[in-house]
Design a protein around this motif. Sequence first.
Motif, short mmCIF file in Angstrom:
data_model
loop_
_atom_site.label_atom_id
_atom_site.label_comp_id
_atom_site.label_asym_id
_atom_site.label_seq_id
_atom_site.Cartn_x
_atom_site.Cartn_y
_atom_site.Cartn_z
N VAL A 111 -9.14 -11.86 17.87
CA VAL A 111 -9.96 -13.03 18.21
C VAL A 111 -9.27 -13.84 19.30
N ILE A 147 -5.71 -4.70 1.85
CA ILE A 147 -6.55 -4.19 2.95
C ILE A 147 -7.12 -5.35 3.77
N VAL A 148 -7.63 -6.37 3.06
CA VAL A 148 -8.17 -7.55 3.76
C VAL A 148 -7.05 -8.23 4.55
N GLY A 186 -11.35 -15.47 2.66
CA GLY A 186 -11.87 -14.17 2.25
C GLY A 186 -10.86 -13.45 1.37
N TYR A 187 -9.60 -13.53 1.76
CA TYR A 187 -8.51 -12.89 1.00
C TYR A 187 -8.47 -13.45 -0.43
N ASN A 198 -7.15 -8.85 13.06
CA ASN A 198 -8.33 -9.49 13.60
C ASN A 198 -8.05 -10.85 14.22
N ARG A 221 -4.86 -3.94 -4.21
CA ARG A 221 -5.18 -3.00 -3.13
C ARG A 221 -6.18 -3.60 -2.16
N PHE A 222 -7.26 -4.17 -2.71
CA PHE A 222 -8.30 -4.74 -1.86
C PHE A 222 -7.75 -5.90 -1.02
N LEU A 249 -10.81 -18.59 7.90
CA LEU A 249 -11.85 -17.80 7.24
C LEU A 249 -11.26 -16.55 6.58
N ILE A 282 -11.64 -12.39 -2.51
CA ILE A 282 -11.66 -11.01 -3.03
C ILE A 282 -10.68 -10.89 -4.20
N ILE A 303 -4.33 -6.87 5.89
CA ILE A 303 -3.97 -6.10 7.10
C ILE A 303 -5.03 -6.27 8.18
N LEU A 304 -6.30 -6.04 7.81
CA LEU A 304 -7.37 -6.14 8.81
C LEU A 304 -7.50 -7.58 9.33
N MET A 336 -10.70 -18.89 12.63
CA MET A 336 -10.85 -17.50 12.20
C MET A 336 -9.82 -17.15 11.12
N LEU A 361 0.83 -1.22 0.00
CA LEU A 361 0.00 0.00 0.00
C LEU A 361 0.86 1.26 0.00
#
Lengths: 226, 233
Positions: free
Chosen positions: B156, B144-145, B124-125, B152, B140-141, B120, B128, B147-148, B117, B65
Motif C-alpha cells: 500500500v 497467514i493474515v 482483521g488479525y 500488504n 495458523r489462520f 485495518l 480472525i 504475513i499477508l 491500512m 508456520l
Amino acid sequence: MKTYFTQILTISGKDIRLEIRTRQMAVSVIVIIVALLVVANLAIPNTTTTTTVYSTTATVVWLCMLIASFLVVMRSFIIEHDQIGFQGLTMCPVPRDAIYLGKVISNLVFLLAIESVLFPLSSILFNIPLLTLTIVAITVPATLGIAGAGTLFAAMSVNTKAREILLPVLFFPAVIPIILAAIDATQRALQGTTGSALWQDIGVLAVLSIAITTTSAILFTFAMDE
Amino acid sequence: MLLQNRIMLTVMAIALMASLYLIFIVVPTDVNLGVSQRIFYIHVPLAVLSLIPPLIVFTTSAMYLSSKASKWDRIAHSSVEVGLLFTTLALITGSIWARPTWGVWWTWDPVLTTFLMLWLVYLGYLLIRSYSTDPDRRARFSAIVGILGSVNALAVYLASELWRTIHPGKVIGPAAEENALDPSIQLGILVSFIAIFLLFAYSIIFRARLHATVDQIASLRSQLDDLSHDTNH
C-alpha cells in the motif's frame, strides 16, 4: 506435471459446470451491479469535465468489482462447506495448491465474465470508452490478484464462526493495493495516456497480482493443513 | 522475574515523567507551528514504533508456520495488540496536529494511507483470532493474515507513493524538528523516544507473558478435565 494441470482444471471445471447449470451467482451479482451503477450515477454529474467523469467512473467500476468479487469468492467456498464438498476436496489425493489454483481459476473465470457485462454496461450508461485493449490489459492482472487473495481468505473465513463478517474484513484491506493500482491505471487509460507511463502501471499491477497469488498459494497449504 | 519487572516499570515511569516535563515545561514553543507542535514529541515516536510490529509479526508468523511452536504465535499476537494501540494513538495524535496546521483532520498522504491500512490489518488479525474456535486453526489462520497483512502494508505504501503524491510524505516525519536549533528540542525528542520505546517493548513482553499464562491455565484445565473424566469411569 500433466496430472497436476488436469487436477487443477478438474476442480475449476467442476465449479464452472455447477454455475452454468444453476446460474445462481450470475443473476444475483448482475442485479447487485446494476443497482450499484444506478446509485453511482448521482456521483457522476453531466456538467463536470471529462477528466472528473473518467476518474469517478474508474473508481465506481472497480468498487463494483470489489463487491462482486466478495460475493463470488464467498460463494465458491460456501457451496463446498454447506454440501460437505470441501471435506471431499481435502481428502482427494491432490496437492493443496492444486485445489487452490483450481478455485482461483474458476473464480477468475466468474469475475472476468462479470467484467464482460459490467464494462460494456458502464460504457453505455456513463458514456466512457471502457472497451479497449488497454483496459483488458489492466483488468486481467487486477482480476487475477483479486481472485488470488479472495480465494485464500474465503477458504479461511468459511471455517470460522462469523464467515460473512470476517471475509470482507480480511479480503478488502488485502486487495486495496490492487484496487488502487487498477483504478489509477484505468483513469490514465481513459484519459488517453499511452506509452511507457501506462505500461509501467500495468507492469506494477501484474507484479503485485502475481506476488499476492503466489504468496496466497503457499499460505493456502498451511491454511488447509489439518 | 518480579524484581526485573519492577526495575523495568520504574525506569519506564521515570522516562515518561521526564519526557512530559521536557515537552510541557522545558521545550520552547515552535515559532511557525505554535503550541500544537508539542504533540510531535508523542506522535513521532508512536508513529515510528508502529512500523516495528509488522516486521515482528511477519517474522514470528513465518516461524510459527514452519515450527508450530506456540511461543511465536504468542509474540505475533502481542505485537499486533500493541501495534493496534500504537497505530490508533499515532492516527489520533496526527489528526489532532493536522487540524490546526493543515486545516483538515485527514489527507490521503501515502504515510497516512499506510497507517490506516495497517490499522485495518491489525483489526482483521484480532477478529480472525476471536472468530476461530480451534486453537491450532486460530494460530495458523492468524499467522497467514499476519504475513499477508505485513506484506500488504508495504505494498500500500509503495502503491500510494507511486500514484498519490499529493505532497511530500516527509512533512509529517521528524523533518520539522531537524531545522530546530534549540538543544532542548533534541533532548525532548530523545527522551520521549526512549520513554515510548520502553512502553512499547514492555507492553509486548507483558502481553506475551500473559498469553503464555492463559495458555498454561487452559492446558492445565484440560488435563484436570481428563483426570476427572478418568476417575468417573
